[in-house]
Design a protein around this motif. Structure first.
Motif, PDB file in Angstrom:
ATOM      1  N   ASN B 177       0.705  -1.221  -0.126  1.00 13.66           N
ATOM      2  CA  ASN B 177      -0.134  -0.010  -0.067  1.00 13.66           C
ATOM      3  C   ASN B 177       0.913   1.370   0.179  1.00 13.66           C
ATOM      4  OD1 ASN B 177      -2.544  -1.103  -0.319  1.00 13.66           O
ATOM      5  ND2 ASN B 177      -2.705  -1.392   1.961  1.00 13.66           N
ATOM      6  N   ARG B 178       2.019   1.149   0.714  1.00  6.68           N
ATOM      7  CA  ARG B 178       2.860   2.321   0.915  1.00  6.68           C
ATOM      8  C   ARG B 178       3.139   2.597  -0.700  1.00  6.68           C
ATOM      9  NH1 ARG B 178       7.183   2.493   4.986  1.00  6.68           N
ATOM     10  NH2 ARG B 178       8.582   3.394   3.354  1.00  6.68           N
ATOM     11  N   VAL B 179       3.810   1.514  -1.103  1.00  8.59           N
ATOM     12  CA  VAL B 179       4.678   1.865  -2.439  1.00  8.59           C
ATOM     13  C   VAL B 179       3.440   2.190  -3.681  1.00  8.59           C
ATOM     14  CG1 VAL B 179       5.548   0.473  -4.666  1.00  8.59           C
ATOM     15  CG2 VAL B 179       6.350  -0.118  -2.123  1.00  8.59           C
ATOM     16  N   PHE B 180       2.334   1.612  -3.559  1.00  9.27           N
ATOM     17  CA  PHE B 180       1.360   2.107  -4.540  1.00  9.27           C
ATOM     18  C   PHE B 180       0.646   3.369  -4.281  1.00  9.27           C
ATOM     19  CE2 PHE B 180      -0.593  -1.679  -7.243  1.00  9.27           C
ATOM     20  CZ  PHE B 180       0.760  -2.030  -7.775  1.00  9.27           C
ATOM     21  N   ALA B 181       0.708   3.761  -2.756  1.00  8.47           N
ATOM     22  CA  ALA B 181      -0.003   5.145  -2.599  1.00  8.47           C
ATOM     23  C   ALA B 181       1.064   6.299  -3.134  1.00  8.47           C
ATOM     24  CB  ALA B 181      -0.174   5.108  -1.021  1.00  8.47           C
ATOM     25  N   PHE B 182       2.371   6.035  -2.962  1.00  9.76           N
ATOM     26  CA  PHE B 182       3.209   6.831  -3.563  1.00  9.76           C
ATOM     27  C   PHE B 182       3.349   6.871  -4.916  1.00  9.76           C
ATOM     28  CE2 PHE B 182       7.686   8.287  -4.661  1.00  9.76           C
ATOM     29  CZ  PHE B 182       7.722   9.257  -3.596  1.00  9.76           C
ATOM     30  N   GLY B 183       3.133   5.663  -5.686  1.00  7.18           N
ATOM     31  CA  GLY B 183       2.908   5.546  -7.035  1.00  7.18           C
ATOM     32  C   GLY B 183       1.770   6.424  -7.621  1.00  7.18           C
ATOM     33  N   TRP B 184       0.668   6.366  -6.934  1.00 11.20           N
ATOM     34  CA  TRP B 184      -0.548   6.988  -7.324  1.00 11.20           C
ATOM     35  C   TRP B 184      -0.231   8.602  -7.054  1.00 11.20           C
ATOM     36  CZ3 TRP B 184      -5.825   6.589  -8.916  1.00 11.20           C
ATOM     37  CH2 TRP B 184      -5.929   5.591  -9.280  1.00 11.20           C
TER      38      TRP B 184
END
Lengths: 327, 277
Positions: B177-184
């Protein structure tokens, strides 16, 4: 197939007959024109969504370009009527055939694509159709076509004083789409489609004709949607490219099936029965302000339903043990 | 113009292309960014060029919040994951358009005067409109930055790994979730940048995003999912094709050329020009 399946199919048919009979009687009690209008739209979208569901739900080829077939149906009917005096009944058939042929022509290159590439291709082709009709002078271009009023007649499928014939036609269309789905579910095609959807490579290796089964689904689906488009054109008696071929129609066709339960027999009907009255009511209640409240309510509902019930509303009724069969 | 499409598409390339999450609200992200820079200009008289980093930062937060509040749950769906993503983000797009109509009214707005607006610069006898030029430069920088980011940093590798196999990634201690939230967030920030620059020379209205979103999807798919360079190339091709089509066909048909080229490309290469997934 096993007994359970046969029994379920018989039960589905009986339920459908009862529902159709009840629906056929509603105009006796519902005299309000606004409500009748909503009922007609609900039935129409149920039929459209059911048709969309054949290709996208059963066969798993997600199309967000079905507005193309809807618009082709509408335009074929009206152009034939206006320019050559062909009665809408024949125009309807012609529209269906034209759409089915185009769907198969497009399917030839399209069905090699997978996933996002396929979905975007379907959106893009509908958009090309929209732009071409926008610039096609002979077909009314951006101004569209106003269907001349020639008085009430079944022959010309035009009714001014009453909406009832439209209601019964929409009901018939919805029943037809449902029945075709029901019938195909248990046919060779139905099984092939589900196999293609679950795993095209495995299906191919087991002897399923993947390509032709996709083509079949596309043709049936496009034909029925085009008939819906013809009906809509007669019903609103004015068409322009944006109002029959716009992207929103592709989504409006897909939404009921997705919300109700994609790839299921009852999903589209259930989804339409809830979604369309809701859409019309929010528009009726909040739309007048022109400030987008109807959009906010509508969008929020879509987000919530798709998040809460990824399998669709129908999953609420599914008995856990039978999921394998009831799909 | 092509590089501007590229700039809109680069954010989408990150979200749609690299994380494999469908985002039908991308155009609405652009719309929000344009409104932001409009209001920063209208109320605080900050030139869109100066406020661009602010807008990008705001959009970063917005994108990350959208992921954490909504998209995260859409991705968790076990059935029909694709459809759930499409319709969740589509619903979000409708809500955003509705909110924009509610708060900003459907009126068309524009930024009348800015450092760049309406000015042209002459390079070797060719006149170029300055906003487009700056847009092009920012676009190239954004692509170069993203390319470096994805291929040379741990985060970029984590992002690709997470798309490939979230389960395995969790085992080595990466928080999906951290990785994807950052990506978003990053994807939204990039479209924020695009919005800030486009606000200078485009009308701003609640539906503005819709007209650009489809071209952005086409750009990303044309280049091929999973490839930053592909999206960049896609942007340039789209711009060139549009310019050529506009010469041959009436202006209202200029998008037809773009769409036709997309179809042609995927018929020959079903995964786009440089696609890997």
């Amino acid at each position: 197939m096993d007994k359970d399946f046969a029994a379920r199919r018989r039960r589905d048919l009986i339920i459908a007959a009862v529902l159709a009979a009840i629906a056929a009687l509603t105009p006796l009690f519902v005299k309000d024109v606004v409500v009748q209008n909503i009922l007609i739209l609900t039935l129409m979208y149920a039929g459209l969504s059911q048709s969309w569901n054949i290709l996208s739900g059963y066969c798993g080829q997600i199309s967000l370009g079905h507005a193309l077939y809807f618009g082709l149906g509408a335009y074929t009917t009206e152009l034939l009527f206006m320019k050559f005096g062909v009665l809408p009944w024949f125009g309807m058939l012609a529209g269906g055939v034209v759409s089915a042929l185009i769907a198969m022509g497009l399917g030839y290159p399209f069905f090699r694509l997978r996933g996002h590439y396929f979905v975007i291709a379907t959106i893009v082709i509908a958009e090309i159709g929209l732009l071409l009709f926008h610039n096609w002078e002979w077909a009314g271009a951006a101004m569209g076509i106003t269907i001349p009023i020639r008085g009430d007649s079944w022959l010309k499928f035009q009714f001014l004083r009453t909406k009832l014939p439209y209601f019964y036609f929409a009901l018939a269309l919805c029943c037809l789409a449902w029945f075709v789905t029901w019938w195909l579910e248990d046919s060779k095609w139905g099984f092939w489609w589900r196999a293609v959807k679950d795993n095209p490579d495995a299906a191919e290796s087991l002897g399923v004709d993947v390509f032709n089964s996709k083509m079949g689904a596309a043709a049936v689906s496009a034909f029925l949607v085009a008939v819906g488009g013809s009906f809509y054109a007669q019903f609103v008696s004015y068409i322009d490219p944006e109002s029959v071929m716009g992207f929103q129609f592709s989504l409006l066709m897909a939404l009921p099936a997705v919300l109700g339960g994609i790839g299921t027999l009852w999903g589209p009907v259930l989804g339409a029965a809830i979604l369309i009255p809701l859409t019309e009511l929010t528009r009726f209640k909040f739309g007048g302000s022109g400030r987008g409240v109807d959009l906010i309510v509508y969008g929020t509902l879509i987000v919530l339903i798709s998040l809460a019930l990824p399998r669709g509303l129908l999953s609420l009724f599914a008995r856990p043990k039978k999921t394998g069969v009831s799909r | 113009m092509g590089l501007l499409y590229g700039l809109i598409a680069v954010g989408l390339a990150l979200i749609f292309g690299l994380m494999d999450v469908t985002n039908f609200a991308h155009g609405e992200f652009l719309m929000i960014a344009m409104y932001l820079s409009f209001f920063l200009f209208a109320f605080f008289a900050i030139d869109p060029l100066l406020s661009a980093p602010l807008v990008a930062a705001a959009l970063f937060i917005f994108g990350a919040v959208v992921y954490l509040l909504i998209v995260r749950f859409a991705m968790r769906a076990k059935a029909n994951a694709g459809m759930v993503q499409i319709f969740t983000t589509f619903g979000l797009a409708i809500v955003m358009r509705g909110l924009a109509q509610y708060f900003f009214t459907p009126d068309y707005r524009s930024i009348p005067q800015s450092w760049l607006g309406g000015k042209t610069i002459s390079i070797a006898g060719i006149f170029l409109p300055e906003p487009q030029l700056v847009g092009a430069l920012v676009s190239i920088a954004a692509f170069a930055g993203l390319y470096f980011f994805i291929h040379r940093t741990d985060f970029g590798r984590a992002l690709e790994a997470t798309r490939e196999d979230p389960g395995a990634v969790a085992l080595v201690g990466i928080d999906k979730n951290r990785v994807f939230a950052f990506g978003w967030g990053l994807g939204a920030a990039l479209v924020g940048l695009a919005g800030a620059i486009m606000a200078v020379f485009f009308y701003i209205y609640p539906d503005v995003g819709a007209s650009f979103a489809l071209i952005a999807y086409v750009t990303v798919a044309l280049g091929g999912f999973g490839s930053v360079f592909g999206a960049f190339a896609g942007g340039i091709i789209v711009g060139l094709v549009e310019a050529v089509t506009a010469l041959v066909l009436p202006p209202s048909l200029k998008s037809v050329g773009i769409y036709a080229v997309y179809l042609l490309v995927v018929f020959i290469r079903p995964r786009g020009l440089f696609g890997s997934i």
